[in-house]
Enzyme design. Sequence first.
Site, short mmCIF file in Angstrom:
data_model
loop_
_atom_site.label_atom_id
_atom_site.label_comp_id
_atom_site.label_asym_id
_atom_site.label_seq_id
_atom_site.Cartn_x
_atom_site.Cartn_y
_atom_site.Cartn_z
N ASP A 1 0.85 -1.20 0.00
CA ASP A 1 0.00 0.00 0.00
C ASP A 1 0.88 1.25 0.00
N ILE A 2 0.58 2.21 -0.85
CA ILE A 2 1.37 3.46 -0.83
C ILE A 2 1.12 4.25 0.46
N GLU B 1 -7.06 5.46 -6.88
CA GLU B 1 -8.42 5.07 -7.23
C GLU B 1 -8.78 5.97 -8.41
N THR C 1 -4.45 14.05 -13.83
CA THR C 1 -5.52 14.03 -14.83
C THR C 1 -5.95 15.44 -15.21
N ASP C 2 -6.53 15.57 -16.39
CA ASP C 2 -7.10 16.87 -16.79
C ASP C 2 -8.39 17.18 -16.02
N GLU C 3 -8.94 16.18 -15.31
CA GLU C 3 -10.22 16.39 -14.65
C GLU C 3 -10.11 17.38 -13.49
N TYR D 1 -13.39 12.13 -7.28
CA TYR D 1 -12.13 11.67 -7.90
C TYR D 1 -11.26 12.87 -8.26
N SER E 1 -9.85 14.69 -5.30
CA SER E 1 -8.75 13.98 -4.62
C SER E 1 -7.47 14.09 -5.44
N LYS E 2 -7.58 14.06 -6.77
CA LYS E 2 -6.38 14.22 -7.60
C LYS E 2 -5.87 15.67 -7.50
N LYS F 1 -14.54 1.02 -17.48
CA LYS F 1 -14.42 2.31 -18.17
C LYS F 1 -15.15 2.25 -19.52
N LEU F 2 -15.53 3.43 -20.04
CA LEU F 2 -16.45 3.48 -21.19
C LEU F 2 -16.04 2.57 -22.35
N ASN G 1 -19.20 11.31 -26.57
CA ASN G 1 -19.34 9.91 -26.14
C ASN G 1 -20.17 9.09 -27.13
N ASP H 1 -28.05 10.30 -16.23
CA ASP H 1 -26.72 10.90 -16.29
C ASP H 1 -25.96 10.71 -14.98
P1 NAD Z 1 -6.21 1.95 -12.63
O1 NAD Z 1 -7.39 2.10 -11.71
O2 NAD Z 1 -6.34 1.08 -13.83
O3 NAD Z 1 -4.93 1.43 -11.82
C1 NAD Z 1 -4.62 1.90 -10.54
C2 NAD Z 1 -3.57 0.96 -9.95
O4 NAD Z 1 -3.22 1.47 -8.63
C3 NAD Z 1 -4.08 -0.47 -9.73
O5 NAD Z 1 -3.10 -1.39 -10.16
C4 NAD Z 1 -4.29 -0.56 -8.22
O6 NAD Z 1 -4.12 -1.89 -7.72
C5 NAD Z 1 -3.24 0.39 -7.71
N1 NAD Z 1 -3.55 0.94 -6.38
C6 NAD Z 1 -4.75 1.47 -5.97
N2 NAD Z 1 -4.66 1.84 -4.68
C7 NAD Z 1 -3.39 1.58 -4.28
C8 NAD Z 1 -2.69 1.77 -3.06
N3 NAD Z 1 -3.29 2.30 -1.98
N4 NAD Z 1 -1.38 1.39 -2.99
C9 NAD Z 1 -0.77 0.84 -4.08
N5 NAD Z 1 -1.39 0.62 -5.26
C10 NAD Z 1 -2.69 1.00 -5.35
O7 NAD Z 1 -5.82 3.44 -13.03
P2 NAD Z 1 -5.22 4.00 -14.40
O8 NAD Z 1 -6.34 4.31 -15.32
O9 NAD Z 1 -4.12 3.14 -14.83
O10 NAD Z 1 -4.64 5.41 -13.90
C11 NAD Z 1 -3.31 5.49 -13.41
C12 NAD Z 1 -3.04 6.94 -13.01
O11 NAD Z 1 -3.21 7.79 -14.14
C13 NAD Z 1 -3.97 7.47 -11.93
O12 NAD Z 1 -3.21 8.26 -11.04
C14 NAD Z 1 -4.98 8.30 -12.69
O13 NAD Z 1 -5.48 9.34 -11.89
C15 NAD Z 1 -4.13 8.83 -13.82
N6 NAD Z 1 -4.85 9.14 -15.08
C16 NAD Z 1 -5.67 8.21 -15.64
C17 NAD Z 1 -6.30 8.50 -16.85
C18 NAD Z 1 -7.19 7.50 -17.55
O14 NAD Z 1 -7.82 7.83 -18.55
N7 NAD Z 1 -7.27 6.26 -17.10
C19 NAD Z 1 -6.12 9.76 -17.45
C20 NAD Z 1 -5.25 10.68 -16.83
C21 NAD Z 1 -4.63 10.35 -15.65
P1 TYD Z 2 -15.03 7.05 -18.13
O1 TYD Z 2 -14.43 6.00 -19.01
O2 TYD Z 2 -15.61 6.63 -16.82
O3 TYD Z 2 -13.91 8.20 -17.94
P2 TYD Z 2 -14.04 9.68 -17.23
O4 TYD Z 2 -15.26 9.75 -16.42
O5 TYD Z 2 -12.79 9.70 -16.41
O6 TYD Z 2 -14.03 10.67 -18.37
O7 TYD Z 2 -16.16 7.78 -18.95
C1 TYD Z 2 -15.89 8.44 -20.17
C2 TYD Z 2 -17.16 9.16 -20.57
O8 TYD Z 2 -18.16 8.19 -20.87
C3 TYD Z 2 -17.73 10.04 -19.47
O9 TYD Z 2 -18.29 11.20 -20.07
C4 TYD Z 2 -18.85 9.19 -18.87
C5 TYD Z 2 -19.34 8.36 -20.05
N1 TYD Z 2 -19.86 7.01 -19.73
C6 TYD Z 2 -21.08 6.59 -20.25
O10 TYD Z 2 -21.77 7.35 -21.00
N2 TYD Z 2 -21.52 5.33 -19.97
C7 TYD Z 2 -20.82 4.48 -19.16
O11 TYD Z 2 -21.30 3.34 -18.90
C8 TYD Z 2 -19.55 4.90 -18.64
C9 TYD Z 2 -18.72 4.02 -17.76
C10 TYD Z 2 -19.11 6.19 -18.96
#
Ligand code: NAD
Ligand code: TYD
Length: 362
Positions: A63-64, A88, A138-140, A164, A167-168, A203-204, A263, A295
């Site tokens: 755990d981090i 997360e 993230t850009d969020e 989310y 927290s980021k 994810k979508l 989307n 939504d």
């Molecule tokens: P993910 O949810 O697929 O993976 C997260 C990983 O972190 C998992 O392997 C999980 O086991 C591990 N983890 C969770 N809690 C932990 C803890 N307490 N200690 C150690 N490990 C832990 O996420 P992802 O989509 O690969 O995203 C990775 C990073 O990139 C995140 O920081 C996210 O905010 C960022 N990010 C993601 C996206 C995207 O589109 N997925 C875009 C921009 C930024």
């Molecule tokens: P997601 O993959 O959860 O990424 P984020 O919320 O980080 O952008 O979702 C991408 C987009 O798709 C977001 O606008 C929410 C939408 N979405 C749906 O319309 N249906 C779904 O079942 C999911 C998971 C996401």
Amino acid sequence: MTIMGNAILVTGGAGFIGSNFVLQWIKNSGTAVVNLDLLTYAGNPGNLAEIAGDSRHQLVRGDICDAELVAALLREHRPRVIVHFAAESHVDRSIVDPGAFIRTNVQGTFTLLEQAKLYWSELDDAGRREFRFLHVSTDEVYGTLEAEDPAFSETTAYAPNSPYAASKAASDHLARAYFHTYGLPVLTTNCSNNYGPFQFLEKLIPLVILNALEGRNLPVYGDGGNVRDWLFVEDHCSAIRAVIDRGRAGETYNIGGNSERKNLDVVTSICDIVDELRPDAALGPRRKLITFVTDRPGHDRRYAIDASKIGRELGWRPEEKFDSGLYKTVAWYLDHGSWVQSVRTGAYREWIRKNYEERIQS
Ligand code: NAD
Ligand code: TYD
């Protein structure tokens, strides 16, 4: 086992982006990776099967938030870089259970920064100069855009709208403070939506690919007009490598794919590709499976990234076009049925029930 020489420490390297990064890093740099991952529902050692048994990779389940463990790993492996992915990461889960996001994303990032600072402060001058802590974000954190607004730049004010994103944002502020207060060489990247192999099925894009394949409804939140800027995951990983190599400590870099899509357009494109690759005469065109559902609360309307700084300063540009990247991604999920099956755990099924059963079709 201590990994010898020039190792980097990656957190969250069994998740979607982290595992793509570890594979790319080992292929390109040839140097070792210590991979600290708690293996939550989103972490999957199977993503790293390609390097199973490779002495340059060591997966540590932990755990981090565990300061002692982090300190021990730093002492033992003496990494020159920490790349921090662990988080997360799913917005819908953050709406249902925000506490887990505060713990890992805020407390966990704080723990890593604090332990990194202690480790870094005891390095010799050269070690201190070379060390990098790359915080992946993230850009969020920038909130939402209207259709005509300019894209997010590194100076856009933070305005996170989901637990989310909040927290980021908090973790980004901590990372910034550790640079300004203590001089820890921190770099932060803020990236748009990633897609590609090994993305968790909630994810979508993966969700829609598999539902389309299996003839199930394709849940589109709201009117489907929300816009995301999509980046192929391998391009994100190459951007992170560029920032490690050439980024200036204390700076932030926005990373994006120049691929804004609604989307609904993403979902219809996936339907068409699945129809082409796995035609099903009995089912007919998959577009008819599209179902508009309630939504997401606080759903950000549009994200767009201005990635000109990383292009100008570090010479990075995305290589994959969205259409070819999406095609490759659909083909990957269709060809990796056993990976999909291994991810479909009980915990995943429970999440699908919780998130979708109560949404009303409109
Ligand atoms: P993910 O949810 O697929 O993976 C997260 C990983 O972190 C998992 O392997 C999980 O086991 C591990 N983890 C969770 N809690 C932990 C803890 N307490 N200690 C150690 N490990 C832990 O996420 P992802 O989509 O690969 O995203 C990775 C990073 O990139 C995140 O920081 C996210 O905010 C960022 N990010 C993601 C996206 C995207 O589109 N997925 C875009 C921009 C930024
Ligand atoms: P997601 O993959 O959860 O990424 P984020 O919320 O980080 O952008 O979702 C991408 C987009 O798709 C977001 O606008 C929410 C939408 N979405 C749906 O319309 N249906 C779904 O079942 C999911 C998971 C996401």
